[in-house]
Write a protein that holds these residues in place. Structure first.
Motif, PDB file in Angstrom:
ATOM      1  N   SER A 354       0.809  -1.223   0.000  1.00  0.00           N
ATOM      2  CA  SER A 354       0.000   0.000   0.000  1.00  0.00           C
ATOM      3  C   SER A 354       0.842   1.271   0.000  1.00  0.00           C
ATOM      4  CB  SER A 354      -0.928   0.007   1.216  1.00  0.00           C
ATOM      5  OG  SER A 354      -0.179  -0.103   2.406  1.00  0.00           O
ATOM      6  N   SER A 355       2.130   1.188   0.369  1.00  0.00           N
ATOM      7  CA  SER A 355       2.956   2.400   0.403  1.00  0.00           C
ATOM      8  C   SER A 355       3.861   2.531  -0.818  1.00  0.00           C
ATOM      9  CB  SER A 355       3.813   2.424   1.677  1.00  0.00           C
ATOM     10  OG  SER A 355       4.814   1.438   1.613  1.00  0.00           O
ATOM     11  N   VAL A 356       3.729   1.620  -1.786  1.00  0.00           N
ATOM     12  CA  VAL A 356       4.589   1.674  -2.969  1.00  0.00           C
ATOM     13  C   VAL A 356       4.354   2.965  -3.752  1.00  0.00           C
ATOM     14  CG1 VAL A 356       4.957   0.636  -5.254  1.00  0.00           C
ATOM     15  CG2 VAL A 356       4.967  -0.800  -3.224  1.00  0.00           C
ATOM     16  N   TYR A 357       3.081   3.374  -3.875  1.00  0.00           N
ATOM     17  CA  TYR A 357       2.793   4.591  -4.651  1.00  0.00           C
ATOM     18  C   TYR A 357       3.509   5.792  -4.050  1.00  0.00           C
ATOM     19  CZ  TYR A 357      -0.261   6.740  -1.186  1.00  0.00           C
ATOM     20  OH  TYR A 357      -0.733   7.334  -0.046  1.00  0.00           O
ATOM     21  N   ARG A 358       3.635   5.804  -2.705  1.00  0.00           N
ATOM     22  CA  ARG A 358       4.301   6.930  -2.031  1.00  0.00           C
ATOM     23  C   ARG A 358       5.809   6.901  -2.302  1.00  0.00           C
ATOM     24  NH1 ARG A 358       3.502  11.877  -1.070  1.00  0.00           N
ATOM     25  NH2 ARG A 358       5.184  12.655   0.217  1.00  0.00           N
ATOM     26  N   LEU A 359       6.392   5.698  -2.301  1.00  0.00           N
ATOM     27  CA  LEU A 359       7.816   5.568  -2.617  1.00  0.00           C
ATOM     28  C   LEU A 359       8.104   6.067  -4.029  1.00  0.00           C
ATOM     29  CD1 LEU A 359       8.593   2.020  -1.176  1.00  0.00           C
ATOM     30  CD2 LEU A 359       9.409   4.196  -0.291  1.00  0.00           C
ATOM     31  N   ILE A 360       7.215   5.727  -4.961  1.00  0.00           N
ATOM     32  CA  ILE A 360       7.387   6.171  -6.350  1.00  0.00           C
ATOM     33  C   ILE A 360       7.306   7.691  -6.430  1.00  0.00           C
ATOM     34  CG2 ILE A 360       6.237   6.181  -8.611  1.00  0.00           C
ATOM     35  CD1 ILE A 360       5.670   3.186  -8.128  1.00  0.00           C
ATOM     36  N   LYS A 361       6.411   8.277  -5.647  1.00  0.00           N
ATOM     37  CA  LYS A 361       6.263   9.740  -5.617  1.00  0.00           C
ATOM     38  C   LYS A 361       7.551  10.401  -5.122  1.00  0.00           C
ATOM     39  CE  LYS A 361       2.895  13.075  -5.548  1.00  0.00           C
ATOM     40  NZ  LYS A 361       2.291  13.482  -6.809  1.00  0.00           N
ATOM     41  N   GLU A 362       8.231   9.753  -4.162  1.00  0.00           N
ATOM     42  CA  GLU A 362       9.468  10.303  -3.621  1.00  0.00           C
ATOM     43  C   GLU A 362      10.661  10.064  -4.538  1.00  0.00           C
ATOM     44  OE1 GLU A 362      10.022   8.526   0.163  1.00  0.00           O
ATOM     45  OE2 GLU A 362       8.156   9.325   0.980  1.00  0.00           O
ATOM     46  N   THR A 363      10.630   8.950  -5.285  1.00  0.00           N
ATOM     47  CA  THR A 363      11.801   8.549  -6.072  1.00  0.00           C
ATOM     48  C   THR A 363      11.846   9.226  -7.431  1.00  0.00           C
ATOM     49  OG1 THR A 363      11.636   6.388  -4.983  1.00  0.00           O
ATOM     50  CG2 THR A 363      13.096   6.532  -6.872  1.00  0.00           C
ATOM     51  N   TYR A 364      10.681   9.476  -8.039  1.00  0.00           N
ATOM     52  CA  TYR A 364      10.616  10.059  -9.378  1.00  0.00           C
ATOM     53  C   TYR A 364       9.782  11.333  -9.357  1.00  0.00           C
ATOM     54  CZ  TYR A 364      11.622   5.106 -10.285  1.00  0.00           C
ATOM     55  OH  TYR A 364      12.146   3.845 -10.251  1.00  0.00           O
ATOM     56  N   ASP A 365      10.025  12.182 -10.346  1.00  0.00           N
ATOM     57  CA  ASP A 365       9.211  13.380 -10.523  1.00  0.00           C
ATOM     58  C   ASP A 365       7.992  13.050 -11.386  1.00  0.00           C
ATOM     59  OD1 ASP A 365      10.865  15.103  -9.063  1.00  0.00           O
ATOM     60  OD2 ASP A 365      12.224  15.316 -10.757  1.00  0.00           O
ATOM     61  N   ASP A 366       6.877  13.697 -11.100  1.00  0.00           N
ATOM     62  CA  ASP A 366       5.639  13.426 -11.845  1.00  0.00           C
ATOM     63  C   ASP A 366       5.789  13.706 -13.343  1.00  0.00           C
ATOM     64  OD1 ASP A 366       4.498  12.745  -9.479  1.00  0.00           O
ATOM     65  OD2 ASP A 366       3.378  14.614  -9.204  1.00  0.00           O
ATOM     66  N   ASP A 367       6.641  14.691 -13.688  1.00  0.00           N
ATOM     67  CA  ASP A 367       6.831  15.055 -15.098  1.00  0.00           C
ATOM     68  C   ASP A 367       7.452  13.928 -15.919  1.00  0.00           C
ATOM     69  OD1 ASP A 367       5.893  17.482 -14.333  1.00  0.00           O
ATOM     70  OD2 ASP A 367       7.860  18.461 -14.229  1.00  0.00           O
ATOM     71  N   ASP A 368       8.136  12.991 -15.235  1.00  0.00           N
ATOM     72  CA  ASP A 368       8.915  11.977 -15.960  1.00  0.00           C
ATOM     73  C   ASP A 368       8.206  10.624 -16.077  1.00  0.00           C
ATOM     74  OD1 ASP A 368      10.963  13.831 -16.138  1.00  0.00           O
ATOM     75  OD2 ASP A 368      11.806  13.231 -14.202  1.00  0.00           O
ATOM     76  N   HIS A 369       6.974  10.534 -15.598  1.00  0.00           N
ATOM     77  CA  HIS A 369       6.271   9.240 -15.690  1.00  0.00           C
ATOM     78  C   HIS A 369       6.150   8.784 -17.140  1.00  0.00           C
ATOM     79  CE1 HIS A 369       4.270   9.390 -11.431  1.00  0.00           C
ATOM     80  NE2 HIS A 369       5.574   9.508 -11.416  1.00  0.00           N
ATOM     81  N   GLU A 370       5.910   9.738 -18.040  1.00  0.00           N
ATOM     82  CA  GLU A 370       5.927   9.436 -19.476  1.00  0.00           C
ATOM     83  C   GLU A 370       7.178  10.075 -20.064  1.00  0.00           C
ATOM     84  OE1 GLU A 370       3.807   7.661 -21.292  1.00  0.00           O
ATOM     85  OE2 GLU A 370       2.487   7.178 -19.617  1.00  0.00           O
ATOM     86  N   LEU A 371       8.123   9.244 -20.476  1.00  0.00           N
ATOM     87  CA  LEU A 371       9.378   9.792 -21.011  1.00  0.00           C
ATOM     88  C   LEU A 371       9.148  10.366 -22.410  1.00  0.00           C
ATOM     89  CD1 LEU A 371      11.894   7.062 -19.849  1.00  0.00           C
ATOM     90  CD2 LEU A 371      11.739   9.414 -19.031  1.00  0.00           C
TER      91      LEU A 371
END
Length: 371
Positions: A354-371
């Motif tokens: 359940s906390s994976v989405y939060r880790l992804i938010k901390e590890t990557y920027d939202d602008d880069d989800h689609e390269l």
């Protein structure tokens, strides 16, 4: 405007890696991530830019080409996203002092791992000194790149260091998860799981049951490796997983990619083991480096990852009469949904799905989800 590949600095290294990925000469999440980080370091070291946006545009284009070369190797795109995130952090901390460096003080990882310092703490100290950066300087266009490049190279080196030490960092707390006289079940040959089990073997006496993972039979190599390390190991056919699950204390799996909803792609057989474990209320633990966290969702394919291996290993052409009458599908990965997983053990601590989405938010920027 998107730059052409031949205008990108270090484009020969990019083309070489694109060719290797297409031909599957680079196989495995960690190897692909390491190769990607090395190519990005070369691109940044040769790049000429007068503002940060120019560099980000170049790296995004390189990342897009690498990801398109092998879409199933999610760690390639993840590494590009992580490098972009680190570059932006270094740029902000260099231009605004230590304000940006303290941005992750309230991260979920620090909340879970209080007392364990993260890499950010080390990098925060080195970015205290504010340097003078002048973007788009008409008198000296290269001054911005000259001032910022040493910091950017350090940011990429942090990613490389994390990848090189990922097995050690995942397995350092193995003795807290595996106890004496336990029976552990694993599927296939994950190097992360192998390092985790071997680390626990230094402190505990326990038994490992390895499913052979037909038709690739990766389990044979895993069983040989664990047995040579002095761990009591049994090799069983995949069809026995459900029958022996009542004797198993814990299921430990590797992952090819961890998705934003907490599900994962893992080698074929992982879904069978996780479903059997759920029926027997046996905990399922997944060992994986954080570089496998990917901001993607598996919305359309409930069980498979749509990556298929050679069908001749299931039904060979020598069975000529039968081959003409059947379609043989040999999926390489299973999709394991988040409700079948109890905990992810990463190089940055233990986390529930359940906390994976939060880790992804901390590890990557939202602008880069689609390269």
């Amino acid at each position: 405007m998107t730059p052409e590949l031949h205008t990108i600095p270090g484009h020969r290294a990019v083309e070489t890696l694109v060719a290797k990925l297409r031909r599957r000469q680079v196989v495995g999440s960690r190897e692909a991530a390491l190769e990607t980080a090395l190519v990005l370091r070369q691109v940044v070291s040769k790049a000429r830019f007068s503002n940060i946006q120019q560099l980000i545009t170049v790296i995004r284009e390189v990342g897009r080409r690498l990801a398109e070369a092998q879409p199933k190797e999610h760690s390639v795109g993840n590494t590009v996203r992580r490098v972009l995130h680190n570059l932006r952090e270094e740029y902000h901390s260099a231009t605004k002092g230590s304000a940006a460096a303290s941005r992750n003080v309230y991260s979920i990882s620090k909340f879970v791992l209080q007392g364990q310092p993260r890499k950010h703490t080390a990098s925060a100290a080195k970015s205290e000194a504010k340097i003078t950066l002048k973007e788009n300087d008409p008198n000296d266009p290269d001054s911005f790149a000259r001032a910022l490049k040493p910091l950017l190279m350090e940011a990429i080196q942090d990613v490389l260091d994390e990848l090189e030490t990922v097995y050690d960092n995942v397995s350092k707390n193995a003795k807290d998860h595996i106890h004496s006289d336990e029976i552990i079940l694993t599927v296939g040959h994950s190097k992360t799981v192998e390092a985790f089990l071997k680390s626990a073997g230094h402190y505990r006496n326990y038994t490992v049951i390895v499913a052979e993972t037909a038709p690739s039979y990766q389990g044979h190599e895993m069983a040989r490796s664990l047995s040579s390390a002095g761990i009591s190991t049994f090799l069983v056919p995949d069809s026995s997983i459900y029958a022996i699950m009542s004797r198993v204390n814990k299921v430990i799996l590797g992952a090819h990619a961890i998705l934003a909803n907490g599900g994962l792609f893992a080698v074929t057989g992982a879904l069978l083991a996780a479903t059997a474990a759920r029926a027997h209320s046996t905990p399922v633990v997944v060992c994986a480096g954080q570089f496998k966290l990917t901001p993607l969702w598996n919305l359309y394919h409930e069980y498979g990852a749509l990556d298929f291996a050679d069908p001749s290993s299931v039904l060979g052409f020598e069975e000529g009469a039968l081959v003409e009458r059947v379609d043989v599908v040999n999926p390489y990965y299973d999709y394991v949904s988040p409700d079948l997983v109890d905990v992810f053990i990463t190089n940055d601590g233990d986390h529930p799905p359940s906390s994976v989405y939060r880790l992804i938010k901390e590890t990557y920027d939202d602008d880069d989800h689609e390269l």
